[in-house]
Design a protein around this motif. Structure first.
Motif, PDB file in Angstrom:
ATOM      1  N   LEU A   1       0.865  -1.175   0.000  1.00 59.47           N
ATOM      2  CA  LEU A   1       0.000   0.000   0.000  1.00 59.47           C
ATOM      3  C   LEU A   1       0.905   1.229   0.000  1.00 59.47           C
ATOM      4  CD1 LEU A   1      -2.825   1.171   0.076  1.00 59.47           C
ATOM      5  CD2 LEU A   1      -2.751   1.069   2.553  1.00 59.47           C
TER       6      LEU A   1
ATOM      7  N   TYR B   1      -2.318  10.479   1.771  1.00 58.82           N
ATOM      8  CA  TYR B   1      -1.956   9.589   2.867  1.00 58.82           C
ATOM      9  C   TYR B   1      -1.096  10.324   3.892  1.00 58.82           C
ATOM     10  CZ  TYR B   1      -3.741   5.465   0.391  1.00 58.82           C
ATOM     11  OH  TYR B   1      -4.553   4.539  -0.224  1.00 58.82           O
TER      12      TYR B   1
ATOM     13  N   VAL C   1      -3.889   9.009  11.262  1.00 58.39           N
ATOM     14  CA  VAL C   1      -4.451   7.808  10.641  1.00 58.39           C
ATOM     15  C   VAL C   1      -3.464   7.267   9.604  1.00 58.39           C
ATOM     16  CG1 VAL C   1      -6.318   6.896   9.205  1.00 58.39           C
ATOM     17  CG2 VAL C   1      -6.823   8.579  10.989  1.00 58.39           C
ATOM     18  N   SER C   2      -2.960   6.077   9.856  1.00 57.33           N
ATOM     19  CA  SER C   2      -2.064   5.419   8.903  1.00 57.33           C
ATOM     20  C   SER C   2      -2.809   4.262   8.262  1.00 57.33           C
ATOM     21  CB  SER C   2      -0.815   4.895   9.613  1.00 57.33           C
ATOM     22  OG  SER C   2      -0.053   5.968  10.103  1.00 57.33           O
ATOM     23  N   LEU C   3      -2.782   4.232   6.954  1.00 61.22           N
ATOM     24  CA  LEU C   3      -3.417   3.146   6.215  1.00 61.22           C
ATOM     25  C   LEU C   3      -2.364   2.079   5.968  1.00 61.22           C
ATOM     26  CD1 LEU C   3      -5.483   5.353   3.776  1.00 61.22           C
ATOM     27  CD2 LEU C   3      -6.182   4.358   5.945  1.00 61.22           C
TER      28      LEU C   3
ATOM     29  N   ALA D   1      -4.857  -2.744   2.067  1.00 61.14           N
ATOM     30  CA  ALA D   1      -5.982  -2.404   1.191  1.00 61.14           C
ATOM     31  C   ALA D   1      -6.498  -3.648   0.504  1.00 61.14           C
ATOM     32  CB  ALA D   1      -5.550  -1.380   0.152  1.00 61.14           C
TER      33      ALA D   1
ATOM     34  N   ALA E   1      -9.128   1.027   1.783  1.00 61.05           N
ATOM     35  CA  ALA E   1      -7.919   1.024   2.613  1.00 61.05           C
ATOM     36  C   ALA E   1      -8.311   1.014   4.084  1.00 61.05           C
ATOM     37  CB  ALA E   1      -7.055   2.229   2.288  1.00 61.05           C
ATOM     38  N   PHE E   2      -7.514   0.275   4.865  1.00 60.78           N
ATOM     39  CA  PHE E   2      -7.813   0.042   6.272  1.00 60.78           C
ATOM     40  C   PHE E   2      -6.684   0.522   7.180  1.00 60.78           C
ATOM     41  CE2 PHE E   2      -9.896  -3.132   3.699  1.00 60.78           C
ATOM     42  CZ  PHE E   2     -11.156  -3.277   4.258  1.00 60.78           C
ATOM     43  N   THR E   3      -7.049   0.917   8.395  1.00 65.74           N
ATOM     44  CA  THR E   3      -6.070   1.229   9.428  1.00 65.74           C
ATOM     45  C   THR E   3      -5.552  -0.088  10.005  1.00 65.74           C
ATOM     46  OG1 THR E   3      -7.772   1.305  11.133  1.00 65.74           O
ATOM     47  CG2 THR E   3      -7.241   3.393  10.030  1.00 65.74           C
TER      48      THR E   3
ATOM     49  N   PRO F   1     -12.103   0.478   7.928  1.00 69.74           N
ATOM     50  CA  PRO F   1     -12.002   1.032   6.575  1.00 69.74           C
ATOM     51  C   PRO F   1     -12.194   2.552   6.625  1.00 69.74           C
ATOM     52  CG  PRO F   1     -14.150   0.021   6.878  1.00 69.74           C
ATOM     53  CD  PRO F   1     -13.381  -0.229   8.138  1.00 69.74           C
TER      54      PRO F   1
ATOM     55  N   GLU G   1     -10.936   4.630   3.685  1.00 72.20           N
ATOM     56  CA  GLU G   1     -10.858   5.202   2.342  1.00 72.20           C
ATOM     57  C   GLU G   1     -11.500   4.243   1.356  1.00 72.20           C
ATOM     58  OE1 GLU G   1      -7.619   6.458  -1.118  1.00 72.20           O
ATOM     59  OE2 GLU G   1      -7.100   4.946   0.366  1.00 72.20           O
TER      60      GLU G   1
END
Length: 194
Positions: A50, A132, A141-143, A146, A178-180, A185, A187
């Motif tokens: 990601l 991001y 918030v960090s992704l 995904a 996209a998930f933390t 979720p 994004e």
């Protein structure tokens, strides 16, 4: 072919095989009656990682560019609500950007984010800042992972115009969630890739 055969002191068959191999690798395009022409290398994506569009293109030695098409407050339609695990009608932020690499339009992306989680995001420079990076710096918030779905489509007239291609030329639709790190979720991105 004859010129290459003479230049490298090899047979015409060897030159034809080498040109066929370059065509299979999409490094050249052979046009009957005109000759062989060098093509731009394809841009490949690593779906296991990601990374931001900017990071991906810079890693390939291409100059990434972003044009902000629209940034607005919106509400989650049923599809967006399902992907972001929200109630339909929940306030969202919608960011539409045209992403280019090496001076060529590549992706028209529309990002949906839960508005409550990212207050003030619409007041930032979404054309020049990494989305991001903004999410991490401003909101912590960090992704980290995904899920992507990819399918061929015919773009709408508007999408084709923004991507600089004919509307009957196929494109790829990439839908990304996209998930933390804790599996939330945050994004949903719909990208139309030239």
């Amino acid at each position: 072919e004859k010129e290459l055969s003479e230049r490298f002191a090899c047979s015409l068959i060897t030159v034809r095989r080498a040109l066929d191999e370059l065509r299979r690798e999409r490094r050249i395009e052979r046009i009957s009656g005109r000759g062989s022409f060098v093509t731009a290398p394809p841009i490949e994506r690593d779906l296991a990682a990601l990374t931001s569009f900017t990071e991906e293109m810079e890693a390939r030695g291409l100059s990434p560019e972003t044009s902000l098409v629209a940034a607005r407050a919106g509400t989650a339609d049923p599809q967006v609500a399902e992907y972001l695990e929200l109630e339909p009608g929940t306030a969202t932020i919608e960011v539409e950007r045209l992403r280019s690499a090496g001076g060529q339009p590549l992706v028209l992306e529309t990002v949906h984010l839960p508005a409550a989680r990212f207050p003030g995001l619409l007041e930032t420079d979404l054309a020049h800042e990494s989305l991001y990076g903004l999410l991490a710096e401003r909101n912590g918030v960090s992704l980290v992972r995904a899920r992507e779905a990819i399918e061929p489509i015919l773009p709408t007239k508007r999408e084709a115009e923004l991507l600089g291609q004919g509307p009957r030329r196929p494109a790829l639709l990439i839908e990304l969630v996209a998930f933390t790190g804790d599996g939330v979720p945050v994004e949903f991105c719909r990208g139309v890739v030239r």
